[in-house]
Design an enzyme around this catalytic site. Sequence first.
Site, PDB file in Angstrom:
ATOM      1  N   ALA A 285      20.638 -29.679  25.265  1.00  0.00           N
ATOM      2  CA  ALA A 285      21.527 -31.012  25.063  1.00  0.00           C
ATOM      3  C   ALA A 285      22.658 -29.898  25.218  1.00  0.00           C
ATOM      4  O   ALA A 285      23.626 -30.564  26.166  1.00  0.00           O
ATOM      5  CB  ALA A 285      21.403 -31.340  24.081  1.00  0.00           C
ATOM      6  N   GLY A 288      28.098 -30.343  26.627  1.00  0.00           N
ATOM      7  CA  GLY A 288      28.832 -30.668  28.238  1.00  0.00           C
ATOM      8  C   GLY A 288      29.155 -32.006  28.376  1.00  0.00           C
ATOM      9  O   GLY A 288      29.516 -31.971  29.028  1.00  0.00           O
ATOM     10  N   LYS A 290      26.003 -34.164  28.208  1.00  0.00           N
ATOM     11  CA  LYS A 290      25.683 -35.533  29.086  1.00  0.00           C
ATOM     12  C   LYS A 290      24.754 -36.117  27.822  1.00  0.00           C
ATOM     13  O   LYS A 290      24.323 -37.452  27.596  1.00  0.00           O
ATOM     14  CB  LYS A 290      24.375 -35.056  30.073  1.00  0.00           C
ATOM     15  CG  LYS A 290      25.412 -34.082  30.549  1.00  0.00           C
ATOM     16  CD  LYS A 290      24.393 -33.665  31.714  1.00  0.00           C
ATOM     17  CE  LYS A 290      24.400 -33.112  32.802  1.00  0.00           C
ATOM     18  NZ  LYS A 290      25.517 -31.577  33.088  1.00  0.00           N
ATOM     19  N   GLU A 376      20.327 -33.966  11.668  1.00  0.00           N
ATOM     20  CA  GLU A 376      19.822 -35.138  11.852  1.00  0.00           C
ATOM     21  C   GLU A 376      19.319 -36.483  11.241  1.00  0.00           C
ATOM     22  O   GLU A 376      19.668 -36.209   9.939  1.00  0.00           O
ATOM     23  CB  GLU A 376      18.403 -34.591  12.860  1.00  0.00           C
ATOM     24  CG  GLU A 376      17.528 -34.828  12.158  1.00  0.00           C
ATOM     25  CD  GLU A 376      17.237 -33.291  11.553  1.00  0.00           C
ATOM     26  OE1 GLU A 376      16.134 -33.496  10.617  1.00  0.00           O
ATOM     27  OE2 GLU A 376      18.427 -32.528  11.909  1.00  0.00           O
ATOM     28  N   ASP A 433      13.221 -24.317  21.029  1.00  0.00           N
ATOM     29  CA  ASP A 433      13.522 -24.080  22.416  1.00  0.00           C
ATOM     30  C   ASP A 433      12.881 -25.523  23.139  1.00  0.00           C
ATOM     31  O   ASP A 433      11.612 -24.732  22.589  1.00  0.00           O
ATOM     32  CB  ASP A 433      12.422 -22.420  22.329  1.00  0.00           C
ATOM     33  CG  ASP A 433      11.808 -22.171  23.275  1.00  0.00           C
ATOM     34  OD1 ASP A 433      12.951 -22.281  24.541  1.00  0.00           O
ATOM     35  OD2 ASP A 433      11.464 -20.976  23.466  1.00  0.00           O
ATOM     36  N   ASP A 450      19.277 -30.468  31.866  1.00  0.00           N
ATOM     37  CA  ASP A 450      20.213 -29.939  32.707  1.00  0.00           C
ATOM     38  C   ASP A 450      19.612 -28.878  31.972  1.00  0.00           C
ATOM     39  O   ASP A 450      20.276 -27.945  31.208  1.00  0.00           O
ATOM     40  CB  ASP A 450      21.350 -29.783  31.752  1.00  0.00           C
ATOM     41  CG  ASP A 450      22.944 -29.386  31.934  1.00  0.00           C
ATOM     42  OD1 ASP A 450      22.648 -29.365  32.837  1.00  0.00           O
ATOM     43  OD2 ASP A 450      23.661 -30.351  31.569  1.00  0.00           O
ATOM     44  N   CYS A 503      24.013 -26.785  37.559  1.00  0.00           N
ATOM     45  CA  CYS A 503      25.333 -26.958  37.788  1.00  0.00           C
ATOM     46  C   CYS A 503      25.580 -26.173  38.936  1.00  0.00           C
ATOM     47  O   CYS A 503      26.692 -25.514  38.777  1.00  0.00           O
ATOM     48  CB  CYS A 503      26.506 -27.158  36.613  1.00  0.00           C
ATOM     49  SG  CYS A 503      28.282 -26.825  37.058  1.00  0.00           S
TER      50      CYS A 503
END
Length: 570
Positions: A285, A288, A290, A376, A433, A450, A503
């Site tokens: 995650a 960034g 998304k 969370e 992980d 990503d 990217c």
Amino acid sequence: MKTRGHQGTGSGGGNRTRKPRRPARDPARNAAYDVVRAVDERDAYANLLLPRLLRERGIKGRDAALATELAYGTLRGLGTYDAIIEMCSDRAPDPDVRDALRIGAHQLLRMRVPPHAAVGTTVDLVRLRIGAGAAKFVNAVLRKIGSRTLDEWLPIVAPDPADDPVGHLAIAYGHPRWIVSAFRDALGAPGEMPDLLEADNARPLVTLVARPGRSSVEELEAAGALPGRYSPYAAYLREGDPGGIDAVAETRAAVQDEASQLVALALTRVPVEGDGEELWLDMCAGPGGKAGLLDAIATHGDLAGLAEEARVRAGTSAGKPAASSGGASVGEPDVARGSVPGAVTGEEPSGARDAAAGGAPGGTPGAVSGGVTGEEPSGARDVAAGGAPGAARGRSGGVAFPGGARLLAADVQQHRARLVRETTKDASVITADGTEPAWRPGVFDRVMLDAPCTGLGALRRRPEARWRRDPAGIAELGKLQRRLLATALDAVRPGGVVAYVTCSPHLAETRVVVGDLLAQRDDVEQLDARDYLPEVEGLGDGPHVQFWPHRHGTDAMFLALLRKKPAQPA
């Protein structure tokens, strides 16, 4: 940071004791010099250091804009300036002198600073910060540099384009040779290379994302932004601090590159068979953006409507969408102007992704695998185990959510997972992980990967990254990318879809990784990702999607959509 002449230990000051620092007479140039020195001396990140220096020193307005152009422009053009400095100097300058020469060369060759002012202010800077002897040396070298324009220098210092086209582009546009070669291979259109490299050197606009159900493009427009060209959630900020916009300050909107928005949108547009709420996974995650957008779409989006929108945009009815038609654009982004001095880019510094969700090569993958951040929402462990919070996981029934989906976001580093928690509202966020998953296999409908990468697609936002990267690290990153993609494909259920995103346009991080996995697995098929972004033209020959700065005004982001084949009836 490796550049030409980087190891020079000669004069331009000689062996001398550094002078004590005195108060800055020219705050903008002193700030730029401090940034360039920090990048050169200790591999600092310019996009993190410069805003802090401007804030701490109270540098604002025109001085802030000047400091930003001097620092970022100098770092982008190091390869070009070092070649010219070498031609104009009879000895290798010491590193601190060389950095001052680079700043002076940028003013002489690419800014509208009068030559006498470019030379004089740089000499004053060196006299203040280094000493009188070095100032005389800098004065002589800069006068030689200023005797020609950049167009006059390039035929002298760069290889002949007919004999060595890659070498010529590397010097002319300030990119390492290996990156120019990699871009050329990925682009497949040598005639576009000057435009691509020029766009890579341009100051990008700050792009905002209005998270659906929480903000809107209209709200951002009211704050001074312009509507985006492609993404229905994008807006461009030409000037000002994005943190001063209420929606951004309240995390209802954020800074996020438009290509980053579009690859997330494409994942949500792919039709997925089944009843009941969907479960989504963002494996790496990071902060960034998304995860924040996926969380908003999952909670407030119309998933069936998104899939139908893609079909309508492609000009088809039910069934598989047609190939990209290149829809109309709104507001061509001006990538050469409109940057916000010192503004955040919405992406983590170059190199940070190497440590995301799987560990940097040489790191300790799995050290915190399965750990939970403690922030969370209730039920995060249930989602990680493959079930809906408070209910058994199934393709029908379960807990209903307004958007029909629930997102689990994971990052290997706890502090990055905490940042994700701050940018999401309804997602469950864990520290885990991706190569040693904390979730059951085969339970997610959509997975966003990503992947950690070189970040070569975002060089315009991280000007020094091109000199920091080394092609030797790509092989190790490739191993990690393959492991993560295999895990992502294992995590998705039959009929579900995985978005593999980098990217970087480097073939070894994009098409080669995907091709290797497809060759190893007969339970996966690649979709034509262009079908789910029909409003965007120039995405390549497919089936993957490749964004480019010169074509789209975005980072050079890559997307492949992979579907786990549905189970065959017995």
